[in-house]
Structures are given as C-alpha cells and as structure tokens.
Design an enzyme around this catalytic site. Structure first.
Site, PDB file in Angstrom:
ATOM      1  N   ASN A 155       0.974  -1.055  -0.384  1.00 53.30           N
ATOM      2  CA  ASN A 155      -0.060  -0.237  -0.534  1.00 53.30           C
ATOM      3  C   ASN A 155       0.802   1.476  -0.349  1.00 53.30           C
ATOM      4  O   ASN A 155       0.132   2.385  -0.918  1.00 53.30           O
ATOM      5  CB  ASN A 155      -0.821  -0.153   0.907  1.00 53.30           C
ATOM      6  CG  ASN A 155      -0.931  -0.183   2.654  1.00 53.30           C
ATOM      7  OD1 ASN A 155       0.492  -0.838   3.413  1.00 53.30           O
ATOM      8  ND2 ASN A 155      -1.233   0.831   3.101  1.00 53.30           N
ATOM      9  N   LYS A 178      12.495  -9.111   0.898  1.00 48.06           N
ATOM     10  CA  LYS A 178      11.354  -8.742  -0.490  1.00 48.06           C
ATOM     11  C   LYS A 178      10.192  -8.136   0.231  1.00 48.06           C
ATOM     12  O   LYS A 178       9.356  -8.184   0.666  1.00 48.06           O
ATOM     13  CB  LYS A 178      10.436 -10.429   0.945  1.00 48.06           C
ATOM     14  CG  LYS A 178       9.771 -10.944   0.057  1.00 48.06           C
ATOM     15  CD  LYS A 178       8.613 -11.810   0.723  1.00 48.06           C
ATOM     16  CE  LYS A 178       7.105 -11.917   0.707  1.00 48.06           C
ATOM     17  NZ  LYS A 178       6.397 -11.074  -0.569  1.00 48.06           N
ATOM     18  N   GLY A 231       2.535  -5.411   7.272  1.00 44.56           N
ATOM     19  CA  GLY A 231       1.382  -6.255   7.026  1.00 44.56           C
ATOM     20  C   GLY A 231       0.063  -6.597   8.224  1.00 44.56           C
ATOM     21  O   GLY A 231      -0.289  -5.431   9.619  1.00 44.56           O
ATOM     22  N   SER A 232      -0.378  -8.169   7.928  1.00 44.53           N
ATOM     23  CA  SER A 232      -1.660  -7.941   8.837  1.00 44.53           C
ATOM     24  C   SER A 232      -1.590  -8.704   9.581  1.00 44.53           C
ATOM     25  O   SER A 232      -0.181  -9.160  10.151  1.00 44.53           O
ATOM     26  CB  SER A 232      -3.139  -9.218   7.549  1.00 44.53           C
ATOM     27  OG  SER A 232      -2.279 -10.198   7.728  1.00 44.53           O
ATOM     28  N   VAL A 235      -0.880 -12.559   9.133  1.00 44.30           N
ATOM     29  CA  VAL A 235       0.719 -12.851   9.298  1.00 44.30           C
ATOM     30  C   VAL A 235       1.585 -13.059  10.724  1.00 44.30           C
ATOM     31  O   VAL A 235       2.391 -13.286  10.541  1.00 44.30           O
ATOM     32  CB  VAL A 235       0.694 -12.406   7.848  1.00 44.30           C
ATOM     33  CG1 VAL A 235       2.552 -12.382   7.012  1.00 44.30           C
ATOM     34  CG2 VAL A 235       0.389 -12.471   6.890  1.00 44.30           C
ATOM     35  N   GLY A 236       1.520 -11.112  10.669  1.00 51.32           N
ATOM     36  CA  GLY A 236       2.614 -10.674  11.975  1.00 51.32           C
ATOM     37  C   GLY A 236       2.580 -11.514  12.655  1.00 51.32           C
ATOM     38  O   GLY A 236       3.435 -11.930  13.053  1.00 51.32           O
ATOM     39  N   GLU A 253       4.631  -4.127  12.373  1.00 49.19           N
ATOM     40  CA  GLU A 253       3.880  -2.961  12.271  1.00 49.19           C
ATOM     41  C   GLU A 253       2.646  -3.621  11.515  1.00 49.19           C
ATOM     42  O   GLU A 253       2.546  -4.374  10.356  1.00 49.19           O
ATOM     43  CB  GLU A 253       3.881  -2.279  11.449  1.00 49.19           C
ATOM     44  CG  GLU A 253       3.345  -0.616  11.597  1.00 49.19           C
ATOM     45  CD  GLU A 253       1.955  -0.388  10.977  1.00 49.19           C
ATOM     46  OE1 GLU A 253       1.279  -0.650  11.347  1.00 49.19           O
ATOM     47  OE2 GLU A 253       1.927  -0.237   9.774  1.00 49.19           O
ATOM     48  N   CYS A 287      -3.024   1.244   6.740  1.00 45.81           N
ATOM     49  CA  CYS A 287      -3.115   0.594   7.431  1.00 45.81           C
ATOM     50  C   CYS A 287      -4.302   2.030   8.857  1.00 45.81           C
ATOM     51  O   CYS A 287      -4.571   1.794   9.805  1.00 45.81           O
ATOM     52  CB  CYS A 287      -2.181   0.599   8.764  1.00 45.81           C
ATOM     53  SG  CYS A 287      -0.565  -0.105   7.655  1.00 45.81           S
ATOM     54  N   GLU A 388     -10.738  -4.706  10.138  1.00 42.99           N
ATOM     55  CA  GLU A 388     -10.171  -3.643   9.458  1.00 42.99           C
ATOM     56  C   GLU A 388     -10.703  -4.427   7.569  1.00 42.99           C
ATOM     57  O   GLU A 388     -10.192  -5.568   7.457  1.00 42.99           O
ATOM     58  CB  GLU A 388      -8.469  -4.285   9.303  1.00 42.99           C
ATOM     59  CG  GLU A 388      -7.953  -3.595   8.666  1.00 42.99           C
ATOM     60  CD  GLU A 388      -5.859  -3.358   8.791  1.00 42.99           C
ATOM     61  OE1 GLU A 388      -5.468  -4.657   8.987  1.00 42.99           O
ATOM     62  OE2 GLU A 388      -5.481  -2.287   8.886  1.00 42.99           O
ATOM     63  N   GLU A 467       7.901   2.497  14.283  1.00 41.75           N
ATOM     64  CA  GLU A 467       8.986   2.970  12.963  1.00 41.75           C
ATOM     65  C   GLU A 467       9.157   5.068  12.494  1.00 41.75           C
ATOM     66  O   GLU A 467       8.055   5.194  13.533  1.00 41.75           O
ATOM     67  CB  GLU A 467       8.217   2.303  11.603  1.00 41.75           C
ATOM     68  CG  GLU A 467       8.864   0.642  12.031  1.00 41.75           C
ATOM     69  CD  GLU A 467       7.890  -0.036  10.399  1.00 41.75           C
ATOM     70  OE1 GLU A 467       7.160   0.687   9.638  1.00 41.75           O
ATOM     71  OE2 GLU A 467       9.451  -0.303   9.566  1.00 41.75           O
TER      72      GLU A 467
HETATM   73  C1  UN1 Z   1      -0.078   2.367   6.218  1.00 46.89           C
HETATM   74  O1  UN1 Z   1      -0.783   3.383   6.321  1.00 46.89           O
HETATM   75  O2  UN1 Z   1       0.973   1.433   6.471  1.00 46.89           O
HETATM   76  O3  UN1 Z   1      -0.062   8.421   8.064  1.00 46.89           O
HETATM   77  C2  UN1 Z   1       0.844   3.692   6.492  1.00 46.89           C
HETATM   78  C3  UN1 Z   1       0.303   8.282   7.196  1.00 46.89           C
HETATM   79  C4  UN1 Z   1       1.293   7.276   6.079  1.00 46.89           C
HETATM   80  C5  UN1 Z   1       1.726   6.210   6.570  1.00 46.89           C
HETATM   81  C6  UN1 Z   1       0.852   4.576   6.175  1.00 46.89           C
HETATM   82  N1  UN1 Z   1       2.207   8.860   5.595  1.00 46.89           N
HETATM   83  O4  UN1 Z   1      -1.853   7.412   6.487  1.00 46.89           O
END
Ligand code: UN1
Length: 502
Positions: A155, A178, A231-232, A235-236, A253, A287, A388, A467
């Site tokens: 994304n 990857k 990711g999800s 999977v995390g 994350e 996310c 989600e 991060e």
């Molecule tokens: C994400 O949605 O995985 O804060 C990252 C934000 C972006 C980063 C999103 N700068 O919406």
C-alpha cells in the site's frame, strides 16, 4: 510469438540474477488488467539462502564503514529519488493504483526518510553516565545486529520500504528485502537507486516471491537476526511465533481499525473534509485509514448529509488521470474481500447509505474498483466496526457523550491511529490521555503521519516498536554497555564503595 514483457530480477551479492526456480509472475496495473508492467521471479528458499549468505558476508565490512559515511550514501539515494520523483510516482501509480498526487506523496515520504537517515548517520548516539566507582568510565554504544529481513506491504510501495531500509542500513546492518508481490517493480527501482547511490554489493539483497516461500523463508532462516514486517495481524502473529521460538528480534506494524470522533462542538466542514480524505484517500487502503466515525447524536444528521453530498461527487478512475480522486483496489481478490465484508455488514443490520458494490461503469470495467461506501446504524461491537476491511468502507457509530465516544473508539483489538474533532481543549486533552492508539490527531484525519515522528500502534497493531523518526534507529541497533576501569586495580561494584555507609 516470443514474449516481450520486461523482466525484473532478484539482486543478490551485488548482481542482478534470475531465480533458480525459473518461474515468473506477472505484475499488472490494477486500473487496467490488460496492462502488464513486467514479470518478476517466483523465488524459493534456495534464493533466500543465497541472499542471506551474501548479506552475512557483506556485514563483515559494512558494519565497519563509519556511520556518517553510510548516512552519506542514504543522502545520495535521497538526491536520486528526488531527481526521479515524477517517474517513480507514475510507476507507483501504475503498479499499485493510488492516485498520482498520493503517489508523489508516497515517494516524498521515502525522500524525507532518506534525508533523515543522512543526518542520523552523524547522530547514532549512546549515553555517557558517571560510574559509581572512582576512576571508572561508563557509556553505551550502538552496534548493528547483522542481517535484517525486511518484508514490506503494497500500500506504500516506496514509503514503507524506506522506513525499513534506510535506518537498517545506516545503523550498519545488511538486509534481505522481500517486497509485496503486488508491487515488486517499484521496489526493484528503489534497490537500483541504492546500488547507484553506492551501497556495496551484498549489503542490500532483493528476493521477489510469495509470502509463504520467500517471506517465511527469510523469517525462519537462522542467519537472519531481525525481522521487520508490515502487514496483517494474522501474518504478523505467525512471524512473531517463529521469531519467538528462535529469540529473534521482530518489529511488527499490523492492522488498524481507526476511528474519528466527531463531537457536538466540532467544526463540521473540517470533520467532513478529514473523513473523506481519511476513509476514501488511497481507496481506504492505509493501515491508518478512517474506517469508523463516532459521531455525537446532535450533529449526526447534518454531518451525514454533508458527507453524502461530497461522496457522491468523488470521481473514481485510473490514478494517472489527475482529475480522479479514488483509484482502484490493488487486485481482484481485494474487490471480493471488501464486498464480502459489505455483505456481512448488511446481514448484521447496518444501514447502507451509499456504495456497497464494485464499480464497473465505462473505463472502470478494466480495473478493480469499489464504490465509496458508508454504513449507518453500526454498533461499536458489530463486525463492520471490528474487522479491518482495507477498502473504501466507512461505518458510522452514534454516541450521546464524550465518554461513550471514547469507549466506542477503544472498543477494538487494534490501536494504530485515532482522531477527534472538537473545539473544547479539555476534551482534546482527555482524548490524548485516554485513547488506546499509538497515534492521535486533534482536529485532523487519522492519516498523514510525518516521517520524522514515531509511527506504530498499541494492542494487536504491533509489538511495541515504532518506525519513523528516531525510534526506528532503536529497532535496528543493539545497545552495548561499556565500562572502562582506569584505576589499575580490581573495583567491585555494589561492594567496594559501600564499606562505610552499608
Ligand atoms: C500505512 O497506512 O501503512 O500516516 C502507512 C499515513 C502515511 C503512512 C501510512 N504517512 O497515512
């Protein structure tokens, strides 16, 4: 007819190579399924092993390159990215689908992260504190961990890899990267830029392929010291289990179910602007996307009527058309999944206000579009408010008080981002204290985090790492505590300096 599709390769030990499997996957434009961008290798555990070995070998010398020099290479990568911003943004939009304006934002975020790394190389600080004993010196220094496995989502095809690559490399680690199988070509261009910027062979290794074979191959490889995954949550959790068993550091994350509270004293125009941007920007595939609106009953009718007015005017289409506001979902599977959640929502008794189906008119037939969707009459515990969806689906929950709003907001297993629209400073500060998320916006949307601040969430959104900004550098470095005793004799801590006062 021989195929003329361009092929993008793995990058191992400083060489662009095919996978030993000889298998390839096609990469298609989500706005136009007939548009094939190229093919990438479908690699396996053997390719992963070669990449890890190359990274282990390169670590021996990369860790000794002075950190400011490593930072300078990241600075050169920033300059190249800046030069190619438009080209990269267009490629990103063609590969992933987000509208071009947002594609540019994505690339800008990676430039900002590289610039931050340039400075961070000169500031990989430890601490110096007094020793409890005379003629003794105490400090901490940072050390790299070794080979880092970086697994990134589709994304944010440049921004999220950059959050991982630049700090990992600046700290002196080598990497096996990857990228998501939906966005391998932008990732390949990022690695080419790092190569051009002067990253030595073996320091960055790129392996294309699926999550099972390549992703888990990296996670389970004994030569990998750290995993960073976005990711999800599902999977995390599997990654964390494997890392837990092997006592491997892992930074996760994961999902989000972000909510905006709209209080009865909110600036409604602002709340509507922010909700549209948060829910339907990136077609809801962030996310941090706003997927719940928790609105006070007194302003709900007015808020919803303004929202519906605006949503009807949102133009869907290919992201390269600059008049378009909402691009496609990333692939056909996502359309099915999003629609599956919508059907579950309908079955749960929620009231569909707009959207609720794939969009297939005219040019939209060629790609994977879904209509911006709003549900009313959703309860905080309902499926639409809990799962989600990762698509353009917004659920509206009605509340009668601030406390009820905070309870509804926190009624989630996720805890990434939240926002509150209010003009009351007391409510804003209470929200800062009471929300269970890693990020909170006051009078703004749930999306739009800046690269130089910590990014991450609570609960099932992650495992405590952040991060972005300085905290990313803590993920990618070990702390070594160093004592230097220059007294010339044995000094015993906790004993020799306690003889008088006990
Ligand atoms: C994400 O949605 O995985 O804060 C990252 C934000 C972006 C980063 C999103 N700068 O919406």
């Amino acid at each position: 007819m021989p195929k003329t599709t361009s092929r993008y390769l793995n990058f191992i030990a400083g060489k662009w190579v095919e996978s030993r499997t000889g298998k390839w996957s096609e990469d298609r434009n989500p706005a136009d399924d007939g548009d094939v961008l190229g093919e990438v290798p479908r690699s396996d555990a053997g390719d992963v092993d070669a990449a890890v070995k190359a990274a282990q070998k390169a670590f021996k010398s990369w860790r000794l390159v002075p950190a400011p020099k490593r930072g300078e290479i990241m600075g050169r990568a920033a300059a190249i990215l800046r030069e190619r911003k438009e080209e990269m943004s267009k490629l990103l939009t063609r590969e992933m689908g987000k509208v071009l304006e947002e594609g540019r934002g994505d690339v800008q975020e990676s430039i900002d992260t590289a610039v931050y790394a340039l400075g961070a190389g000169t500031r990989l600080m430890g601490e110096t504190v007094p020793s409890e004993l005379p003629d003794k010196f105490a400090m901490t220094v940072r050390a790299p961990l070794g080979v880092c496995g970086l697994i990134s989502p589709w994304n944010f095809p440049t921004a999220i890899p950059s959050w991982k690559l630049f700090p990992a490399l600046t700290c002196g680690n080598t990497v096996v990267f990857k990228p998501a199988s939906d966005t391998p070509i932008v990732a390949t261009e990022m690695v080419k830029i790092l190569e051009e910027a002067g990253v030595p062979g073996g320091v960055v290794n790129l392996v294309h392929g699926g999550g099972g074979e390549v992703g888990m191959g990296i996670v389970n490889h004994p030569g990998v010291a750290l995993i960073s995954f976005t990711g999800s949550s599902e999977v995390g959790r599997a990654i964390a289990e494997s890392c837990g068993k092997n006592l491997k550091r892992c930074s996760l994350e994961l999902g989000g179910k972000n909510g905006s509270i709209v209080m009865d004293d909110a600036d409604l125009d602002l709340a509507v602007d922010g909700s549209i941007w948060g829910a339907f920007g990136t077609t809801g595939q962030r996310c941090t996307a706003t997927s719940r609106i928790i609105v006070h009953e007194k302003v709900k009718a007015e808020y919803l009527s303004r929202m519906l007015d605006r949503v009807k005017k949102l133009k869907l289409g290919p992201g390269l058309d600059e008049t378009v506001k909402v691009g496609p979902l990333v692939n056909a599977g996502r359309v099915k999944e999003v629609h599956g959640w919508v059907e579950k929502g309908l079955a749960s008794g929620a009231k569909l206000l707009c959207g609720g189906k794939p969009a297939t008119n005219g040019v939209l037939k060629k790609g994977w579009y879904y209509e911006p969707t709003i549900f009313d009459n959703v309860k905080a515990g309902d499926v639409l408010a809990q799962e989600e969806i990762f698509g353009p689906v917004l659920s509206v929950i009605t509340v009668r008080s601030f406390d009820e709003a905070i309870d509804a907001l926190n009624n989630s297993r996720y805890g990434l981002s939240a926002s509150i629209y209010t003009r009351d400073v007391n409510r804003a500060f209470r929200a800062m204290r009471d929300v269970e998320t890693g990020i909170l916006y006051v009078n703004s949307s749930t999306i739009g985090a800046e690269n130089h601040l910590p990014f991450g969430g609570m609960k099932d959104t992650g495992n405590g790492h952040r991060e972005g900004g300085w905290t990313a550098y803590d993920i990618y470095s070990e702390t070594r505590t160093v004592y230097v005793d220059y007294s010339g004799k044995l000094q015993r801590a906790q004993i020799d300096n306690r003889k008088v006062d006990g």
